[in-house]
Design a protein around this motif. Sequence first.
Motif, mmCIF file in Angstrom:
data_model
loop_
_atom_site.group_PDB
_atom_site.id
_atom_site.type_symbol
_atom_site.label_atom_id
_atom_site.label_comp_id
_atom_site.label_asym_id
_atom_site.label_seq_id
_atom_site.Cartn_x
_atom_site.Cartn_y
_atom_site.Cartn_z
ATOM 1 N N SER A 1 34.861 20.941 -17.932
ATOM 2 C CA SER A 1 35.780 21.491 -18.932
ATOM 3 C C SER A 1 35.205 22.811 -19.444
ATOM 4 O O SER A 1 34.140 22.821 -20.052
ATOM 5 C CB SER A 1 35.945 20.524 -20.115
ATOM 6 O OG SER A 1 36.380 21.249 -21.243
ATOM 7 N N ASP B 1 44.959 11.734 -17.332
ATOM 8 C CA ASP B 1 46.092 12.577 -16.915
ATOM 9 C C ASP B 1 46.852 13.092 -18.132
ATOM 10 O O ASP B 1 46.938 12.410 -19.144
ATOM 11 C CB ASP B 1 47.069 11.759 -16.051
ATOM 12 C CG ASP B 1 46.397 11.308 -14.763
ATOM 13 O OD1 ASP B 1 45.794 12.171 -14.091
ATOM 14 O OD2 ASP B 1 46.425 10.098 -14.470
ATOM 15 N N ASP C 1 50.719 19.828 -18.941
ATOM 16 C CA ASP C 1 50.469 21.059 -19.686
ATOM 17 C C ASP C 1 51.771 21.551 -20.324
ATOM 18 O O ASP C 1 52.812 20.885 -20.223
ATOM 19 C CB ASP C 1 49.789 22.128 -18.804
ATOM 20 C CG ASP C 1 50.717 22.700 -17.742
ATOM 21 O OD1 ASP C 1 51.926 22.371 -17.767
ATOM 22 O OD2 ASP C 1 50.243 23.471 -16.893
ATOM 23 N N ILE D 1 48.170 17.712 -15.236
ATOM 24 C CA ILE D 1 46.783 18.233 -15.222
ATOM 25 C C ILE D 1 45.834 17.094 -15.581
ATOM 26 O O ILE D 1 46.250 16.033 -16.051
ATOM 27 C CB ILE D 1 46.573 19.393 -16.228
ATOM 28 C CG1 ILE D 1 47.063 18.978 -17.639
ATOM 29 C CG2 ILE D 1 47.263 20.662 -15.778
ATOM 30 C CD1 ILE D 1 46.559 19.887 -18.741
ATOM 31 N N LYS D 2 44.540 17.354 -15.374
ATOM 32 C CA LYS D 2 43.510 16.400 -15.791
ATOM 33 C C LYS D 2 42.883 16.938 -17.069
ATOM 34 O O LYS D 2 42.637 18.157 -17.181
ATOM 35 C CB LYS D 2 42.422 16.275 -14.713
ATOM 36 C CG LYS D 2 42.928 15.723 -13.399
ATOM 37 C CD LYS D 2 43.059 14.223 -13.481
ATOM 38 C CE LYS D 2 43.511 13.653 -12.137
ATOM 39 N NZ LYS D 2 43.923 12.250 -12.245
ATOM 40 N N VAL D 3 42.612 16.013 -18.002
ATOM 41 C CA VAL D 3 42.003 16.449 -19.265
ATOM 42 C C VAL D 3 40.817 15.556 -19.632
ATOM 43 O O VAL D 3 40.707 14.420 -19.166
ATOM 44 C CB VAL D 3 43.016 16.398 -20.447
ATOM 45 C CG1 VAL D 3 44.113 17.421 -20.277
ATOM 46 C CG2 VAL D 3 43.587 15.005 -20.622
ATOM 47 N N HIS E 1 40.815 18.671 -23.729
ATOM 48 C CA HIS E 1 40.831 19.951 -23.014
ATOM 49 C C HIS E 1 40.947 19.746 -21.507
ATOM 50 O O HIS E 1 40.452 18.754 -20.954
ATOM 51 C CB HIS E 1 39.567 20.762 -23.331
ATOM 52 C CG HIS E 1 39.527 21.249 -24.745
ATOM 53 N ND1 HIS E 1 38.398 21.228 -25.525
ATOM 54 C CD2 HIS E 1 40.519 21.774 -25.523
ATOM 55 C CE1 HIS E 1 38.681 21.727 -26.715
ATOM 56 N NE2 HIS E 1 39.959 22.055 -26.739
ATOM 57 N N LYS E 2 41.565 20.747 -20.877
ATOM 58 C CA LYS E 2 41.791 20.703 -19.438
ATOM 59 C C LYS E 2 40.461 20.691 -18.675
ATOM 60 O O LYS E 2 39.501 21.377 -19.081
ATOM 61 C CB LYS E 2 42.584 21.956 -19.064
ATOM 62 C CG LYS E 2 43.049 21.987 -17.647
ATOM 63 C CD LYS E 2 43.902 23.228 -17.433
ATOM 64 C CE LYS E 2 44.122 23.403 -15.948
ATOM 65 N NZ LYS E 2 44.519 24.739 -15.594
ATOM 66 N N GLU F 1 38.563 20.833 -14.638
ATOM 67 C CA GLU F 1 38.785 21.256 -13.252
ATOM 68 C C GLU F 1 37.708 20.667 -12.364
ATOM 69 O O GLU F 1 36.581 20.439 -12.822
ATOM 70 C CB GLU F 1 38.731 22.778 -13.159
ATOM 71 C CG GLU F 1 40.072 23.406 -13.488
ATOM 72 C CD GLU F 1 39.948 24.840 -13.965
ATOM 73 O OE1 GLU F 1 40.889 25.600 -13.752
ATOM 74 O OE2 GLU F 1 38.898 25.175 -14.551
#
Length: 596
Positions: free
Chosen positions: A172, A186, A189, A195-197, A203-204, A206
Amino acid sequence: MRFPFLFATRGCRAVYRLHQKQFLSPVPPLWEHRSSAALSTQLCKADRSYYITTPIFYVNASPHLGHLYSAVLADCLHRYKLLQGFNSTFATGTDEHGLKIQQAAEAAGKDPLTFCTGVSKQFRHLFSSCNISYTDYIRTTEQRHREAVEHFWSVLWNKGLIYKGSYEGWYSTQDESFLMASQVGDALDSLGKEIKVSLESGHKVEWMKEENYMFRLSAFQSQLLDWLRGNPQAVQPERFHQAVLKWLQEDLPDLSVSRQRSRLQWGIPVPGDDEQTIYVWLDALVNYLTVAGYPDKHNQWWHVARHVIGKDILKFHAIYWPAFLLGAGLPLPQVIHVHSHWTVGGKKMSKSLGNVVDPLERSQMFTADGMRYFLLRQGVPDSDCDYTDDKVAKLLNAELADSLGGLLNRCTAPALNPAQVYPSFCPQSFPRAHGGRAVHEDYHMLDAIQKLPAVVEKHYEAMHIYKALEAISACVRLTNGFVQRHTPWKLDRKNNEDQRWVDTIIHISLECLRIYGTLLQPIVPETSNKLLSRLGVQPHERSWAGLNFLARYQGMDCPFEGRALGSDSGVLFSRLEPHNADKQKPKKTKKSANLK
Ligand code: MSP
């Protein structure tokens, strides 16, 4: 590689044990002492150094209320220790490296350093406007910090605690944090895209896969557990201590401590490898050592370090940081004081929700002391608190303007105190044994105020500032009740006995005010100064050692008796009109303040 690692860890254990012994030395309960000044003197003799820190603040955005809260808490502890005669260092500053800052600078179209300098100045301005009396303001872009980080890295590297590996997992950028699959969920946005959080921060995150350097965090799991179990006060309040213990019983994988330079340029390069940048949290945590004088002059301060942090950065301070320190063979912080968050409308402050409270604007609206008092009186370390302007105005009107200010006004007004002096105390009017003009409640009040410094000391030590303020506020009410009960304005001044009683009432009330003013200095420095100056209390008479309440009642001389009051510089704290105060919400019609 393996041998030096084992050796290093054993070495660290020795340092760690030494530190614990010092930490665990018994301190007698504060309330057993008749005079808290005596206790302070004892503590001072033992070790007069105190080192308190705030987290260093990210410069990706302007300061908000939560940042001011962390700073005000630490400032209060620093000022309190100074009053007790400690030699205190207080560090704050800005955290300027990392992907988040790199991206924010890009978005602002500025080079990173110019961008950081601009926001760092905003924090500095906020802190000076709110009387945050730091002794060092550190920026992680300073050369002294870069040297400290490089040295720290080399120590860990030389001990075999850092190795080249590869990291694959969730990251993050907002939290600058690596996450395990179990910490990710999951979400959608703002455009409805999946998106994954991070489950904790929202918070998002990656997926990232990189060659980088890893720190052998897993090797410290049992030492960290021992440290926490052996030091129940290490993380306060208790619920956060328990949370850390729970995390430590789960899997503790090694930690990635660098990023590929191609992705992250804005940071300190790994010594000896220009292709990698040091992980921003390792970089940032070392700021506490930099200020202490690391790598060669940190001994005076490092063994007495205390960190004030918000609950969102607990894992970094109570797991990563102690592990790094153990690895580097350095003592662990004495206490990690954790606080909860401020919400607005029951929600986390965020730009997208438009509910971010600007602390500078609010300190102009309510005064710096007003904001400090509100945050410390209403903020409870254990749980989140909701902010409204309305609450601020009601609290300040009730406690600073009416209760404390009203008391000062009554006792110093020329109508009741025409000579403008600290009048004499008459032992016959208020004898130690009953029989004078004092009633049962008056003795109860004296007893409560006699004990107040020790009560406040206990709460300040535990960073339960709201409890200290609750206790002071209750005593102010008792003193107002005392004056109200005896209605000195109705007594006959021509009658000698009455006159002595009026003087005694005022003497006692001024003594109460002197105690409140002294104890409140760490919270509301300007208001306390005004109050103590009005009472004629000189700067050297405002320390913890000078508290000694109502010396005449105890058969001793009172240095204030007969002294002229200081000049009248107006109301102690001006009342706030709710319609001016509440910008955010329509005016409420509810009459009573919803105070804690
Ligand atoms: N840069 C890191 C800290 C590094 S320390 C080695 C960081 N910075 S921050 O700017 O995001 O947060 C700084 C402090 O503000 C933290 O203690 C954080 O908990 C606090 N707060 C941020 N939002 C908050 C609230 N809404 N309420 C109270 N405090 C909160 O984390």
